[in-house]
Design an enzyme around this catalytic site. Structure first.
Site, PDB file in Angstrom:
ATOM      1  CE  LYS A 285      -3.862  -1.798   2.755  1.00 45.32           C
ATOM      2  NZ  LYS A 285      -4.939  -1.561   1.783  1.00 45.32           N
ATOM      3  NE  ARG A 364     -11.123  -9.479  -2.058  1.00 45.52           N
ATOM      4  CZ  ARG A 364     -11.421  -8.538  -2.951  1.00 45.52           C
ATOM      5  NH1 ARG A 364     -11.794  -8.888  -4.177  1.00 45.52           N
ATOM      6  NH2 ARG A 364     -11.363  -7.265  -2.620  1.00 45.52           N
TER       7      ARG A 364
HETATM    8  N1  BES Z   1      -8.214  -3.669   4.440  1.00 48.89           N
HETATM    9  C1  BES Z   1      -8.300  -3.253   3.084  1.00 48.89           C
HETATM   10  C2  BES Z   1      -9.571  -2.454   2.816  1.00 48.89           C
HETATM   11  C3  BES Z   1      -9.610  -1.064   3.358  1.00 48.89           C
HETATM   12  C4  BES Z   1      -8.951  -0.035   2.720  1.00 48.89           C
HETATM   13  C5  BES Z   1     -10.365  -0.774   4.454  1.00 48.89           C
HETATM   14  C6  BES Z   1      -9.027   1.248   3.196  1.00 48.89           C
HETATM   15  C7  BES Z   1     -10.444   0.509   4.932  1.00 48.89           C
HETATM   16  C8  BES Z   1      -9.787   1.526   4.326  1.00 48.89           C
HETATM   17  C9  BES Z   1      -8.314  -4.467   2.173  1.00 48.89           C
HETATM   18  O1  BES Z   1      -7.543  -5.525   2.584  1.00 48.89           O
HETATM   19  C10 BES Z   1      -7.794  -4.009   0.854  1.00 48.89           C
HETATM   20  O2  BES Z   1      -6.660  -3.631   0.808  1.00 48.89           O
HETATM   21  N2  BES Z   1      -8.618  -4.043  -0.171  1.00 48.89           N
HETATM   22  C11 BES Z   1      -8.238  -3.602  -1.458  1.00 48.89           C
HETATM   23  C12 BES Z   1      -8.753  -4.596  -2.460  1.00 48.89           C
HETATM   24  C13 BES Z   1      -8.261  -4.357  -3.858  1.00 48.89           C
HETATM   25  C14 BES Z   1      -6.767  -4.622  -3.933  1.00 48.89           C
HETATM   26  C15 BES Z   1      -9.011  -5.270  -4.792  1.00 48.89           C
HETATM   27  C16 BES Z   1      -8.851  -2.231  -1.679  1.00 48.89           C
HETATM   28  O3  BES Z   1      -9.971  -2.004  -1.265  1.00 48.89           O
HETATM   29  O4  BES Z   1      -8.156  -1.384  -2.238  1.00 48.89           O
HETATM   30 MN    MN Z   2      -5.526  -5.325   1.993  1.00 52.80          MN
END
Ligand code: BES
Ligand code: MN
Ligand code: ZN
Length: 511
Positions: A285, A364
């Site tokens: 990230k 997921r």
């Molecule tokens: N934990 C994150 C989702 C999230 C992001 C929650 C920001 C709260 C604030 C999750 O694991 C994630 O990173 N999801 C990705 C999925 C994508 C790579 C398909 C997302 O939402 O960007």
């Molecule tokens: Mn994630």
């Protein structure tokens, strides 16, 4: 380093003495917009001295009046008037918000004891018992702050005891029951907030398992924790892959509450995502706001909170809680884009295989394993909670959780419970087209469906693991923590889901 918030409990009692007769540092009196608050003559006299702009009962408006001389009919030192806004738009959630503001104001004033008026007549769910419960909830939630790592600071003033004053015609027994339920639920939410607020260096999967074991001991729950070796033996390919990059190995945590001993009573299963820190892994990230990813365990911690509440309330139903705990880190042992994983199979004919396109879509994957595990226990239904997608935050903002379900009754029950507790949820569809988007050329499914409809393609991924079991998924990515002070919730974890699940269980217990 256990949760320390309950070193500062607010004790809450019910009183049928009139509020103006309370000899206390402060009483809290609510008023609707443009309605003059009523009270004994000396109070009305005092109020007349306030200018018309000083208090009109508007939402968020407050006025503190000092009582210059104490009479038997007007005994408190101060009256804090708190606006509720328009009467016909006022419900129980507005009352919670007003009470939250009042609680903070009282703490700022350094006052330790107070009485709150428990009004009635707040619409369908606004009998005075419900109002008393909502006040208890708001006062407890508003009193919590994450403070265990801040020392060398003058101990802040704390509200120590509150009397809730019921109107004379109120059903005292009903109010007592309601306040007990709400107090237990709010304290469980605060417990969840404290654990959720702890950072990744303090709470790793094993530490979370430690909280579960401790809860099991104190609340007579059954607890099982599967470590790396057991997960390997049983084939939890998803949880192991996601946790594989971390020096802090993953855990599957299982808690069981039995409120009905009779055989053949299938449990309700609640499943939570607990990524103790989500760096994104190899698909790392951006560093901006990455610190907030300590909150990626909030779904799993909400399961802990709900288990605590059902056990404390000795509810007459069976509940099984399953928490998939892992830390998502980049390293030489991480899983990588392109990997093909084999999910936990349980007693299913065939396991689901997953093509990893993005290691940051890890929630997921761990939930897939946990859902199959939960389904093996033949639950009558499954609810999962997860900070699953940024897409859900884009869709709803921080104001509601996304709700996706394969069962209309379950969906409606969750909507109603959320409405009651002020934890808003909003439904998304789960049409076949979303499942099409996660089909893989090399495995059964892939772990991303692209940006469009991202919250729903994530839910479609989960759906692949639940079979015919009634199931609902709550995407709490926008609601699990707040970056802004809210009327009754400080910055940080909100405990979202704990009160909602407790409310749901109460309804099911009655059925
Ligand atoms: N934990 C994150 C989702 C999230 C992001 C929650 C920001 C709260 C604030 C999750 O694991 C994630 O990173 N999801 C990705 C999925 C994508 C790579 C398909 C997302 O939402 O960007
Ligand atoms: Mn994630
Ligand atoms: Zn995540």
């Amino acid at each position: 380093m256990w949760a320390a918030y309950n070193l500062f409990p607010v004790s809450i009692s019910l009183s049928n003495q009139p509020i103006f007769a309370q000899k206390l540092p402060v009483i809290v009196k609510f008023a609707f917009q443009n309605a003059r608050p009523d009270g004994p003559a000396p109070f009305r006299h005092l109020l007349r001295r306030a200018g018309p702009g000083e208090f009109g009962g508007r939402e968020k408006q407050m006025l503190l009046l000092h009582n210059p001389s104490s009479h038997t009919g007007f005994a408190p030192d101060r009256v804090l008037l708190v606006g509720l806004g328009e009467k016909n738009q006022c419900g129980i959630e507005k009352l919670r918000r007003a009470a939250g503001l009042a609680t903070r104001r009282i703490a700022e004033l350094g006052l330790e004891r107070a009485a709150f008026e428990a009004p009635g007549g707040m619409g369908a769910h606004g009998k005075s018992a419900d109002c008393a419960g909502a006040l208890a909830e708001a006062i407890l939630l508003a009193s919590y702050r994450f403070r265990q790592f801040k020392h060398n600071e003058q101990a802040p003033a704390e509200l120590k005891s509150v009397a809730l004053c019921l109107p004379p015609d109120a059903d005292h027994r009903a109010a007592e029951r309601e306040v007990r339920h709400c107090r237990v639920a709010a304290e469980a939410a605060n417990y969840a907030r404290e654990i959720s607020n702890l950072p990744g260096n303090v709470v790793d999967p094993e530490a979370l398992a430690g909280y579960a074991r401790k809860l099991a001991r104190s609340h007579k729950l059954k607890c099982a924790v599967y470590g790396r070796a057991q997960l390997q033996r049983r084939g939890f390919g998803g949880l192991l892959a996601v946790g594989g990059g971390s020096a802090r190995p993953p855990r599957l945590i299982v808690l069981e509450y039995r409120g009905v001993r009779a055989p053949g009573k299938p449990p309700v299963a609640i499943v939570g995502k607990a990524i103790t820190f989500d760096s994104g892994g190899v698909s790392i990230k951006p560093s901006e706001k990455m610190d907030e990813m300590k909150f990626d365990k909030c779904g799993g911690v909400a399961v802990l909170g709900a288990m605590r509440a059902v056990a404390e309330l000795k509810m007459r139903l069976n509940v099984i809680g399953v928490i998939a705990a892992a830390e998502n880190m980049p390293s030489a042992t991480s899983y990588r884009p392109g990997d093909i994983l084999t999910s936990y199979k349980g007693t299913d004919k065939a396991p689901v295989t997953v093509e990893v396109l993005n290691t940051d879509a890890e929630g997921r994957i761990v939930l897939g394993d946990a859902l199959v595990y939960a389904r093996q226990r033949d639950p009558r239904l499954i609810i999962d909670l997860a900070t699953l997608t940024g897409a859900c935050v884009i869709a709803l903002g921080p104001y509601a959780a996304g709700l996706m379900s394969n069962d209309k009754d379950l969906l409606r029950d969750i909507e109603n419970a959320g409405e009651t507790t002020g934890e808003r949820v909003w439904p998304f569809p789960l049409w076949e087209e979303y499942s099409e988007r996660i089909k893989s050329e090399v495995a059964d499914i892939k772990n991303t469906g692209g940006r469009e409809g991202g919250a729903i393609t994530a839910a479609a991924f989960l759906k692949r693991y639940v079979g015919e079991t009634p199931w609902a998924h709550l995407d709490i990515a926008g609601t699990a923590w707040t970056t802004q002070q809210l009327p009754y919730l400080a910055k940080g974890a909100t405990g979202f889901g704990v009160r909602l699940l407790t409310e749901l269980f109460r309804r099911w217990e009655r059925q």
